[in-house]
Motif scaffolding. Structure first.
Motif: not given
Length: 224
Positions: A40-46, A130-139, A142-147
């Motif tokens: 989901y396009q989002d500047n915070g990867g939220s 809301p993103s949870t641990v391990g999720d792929a996001t726009w940023l 793996s949320y919230a440590t790998s990009f």
């Protein structure tokens, strides 16, 4: 009931739908998607939708981008030494406000990515959760440590193949792409290139590229 994304493979073995040939025989097998998510396009990867019953692809009415990720366990689904002869990807559109069919590219993903416990319900899941641990996001891979190296995902710019995605209903890759997909799957099976799945992306410009809601693997057997 809607159909899950799947690979139809001819071998000798695969599921999305694939065709594979062994030294002695040919068989066709289906490889069901074992992981999927939406960027989901989002500047915070939220936002993400790891456990949702849908994935999304295209551009929303508010101009926000959606890209779908799908992964298939090719090596774990086919016998060692199998030769993939043909393959096809099957998906199903549940809902869209688009005016007509649109091309959607299947881009090979270049990094591993995750499916966390997020579960989007608002707008049929189109707004994300809301993103949870391990999720792929726009940023994140793996949320919230790998990009991702690039927001929106790291993928081969030229699609492996391009499908015609309808306003609604089941669709699959063309027979003309069966060999191209088979070659990609064979490389995954042999370990020549890592298998991080495909990213589904429209041209993200034309009116027909309006976002579509597709059945995910959690959608009761209707997913990829």
């Amino acid at each position: 009931m809607h159909s899950s994304p799947a690979l139809l493979v001819v071998l000798s073995s695969l599921v999305g739908a694939l065709a594979v040939a062994t030294a002695n025989a040919q068989q066709t097998t289906t490889i069901v998607c074992n992981r999927d998510n939406t960027l989901y396009q989002d500047n915070g990867g939220s936002f993400s939708n790891g456990l949702g019953d849908s994935v999304f692809c295209g551009v929303t009415a508010l101009g926000r981008l959606r890209r779908a990720l799908v992964h298939f366990d090719v090596a774990g689904s086919l016998p060692p030494g199998a030769k993939v002869l043909a393959a096809s990807l099957r998906l199903q559109v549940i809902f869209s406000g688009a005016p007509g069919a649109t091309p959607v590219g299947m881009h090979r993903v270049l990094q591993g990515w995750g499916e966390g416990a997020s579960f989007a319900t608002a707008g049929g899941g189109g707004m994300g959760a809301p993103s949870t641990v391990g999720d792929a996001t726009w940023l994140h891979t793996s949320y919230a440590t790998s990009f991702w190296s690039t927001p929106g995902g790291d993928f081969v710019p030229t699609p492996t193949c391009t499908l015609s995605m309808p306003v609604g209903g089941a669709f699959s890759s063309d027979d003309a792409d069966a060999g191209v997909l088979a070659d990609e799957l064979q490389r995954w099976l042999d370990g020549t290139v890592p298998n991080h799945g495909f990213l589904l992306k429209t041209d993200e410009v034309s009116p027909s590229a309006r976002a579509r809601r597709l059945a995910s693997r959690e959608n009761g057997g209707s997913g990829p």
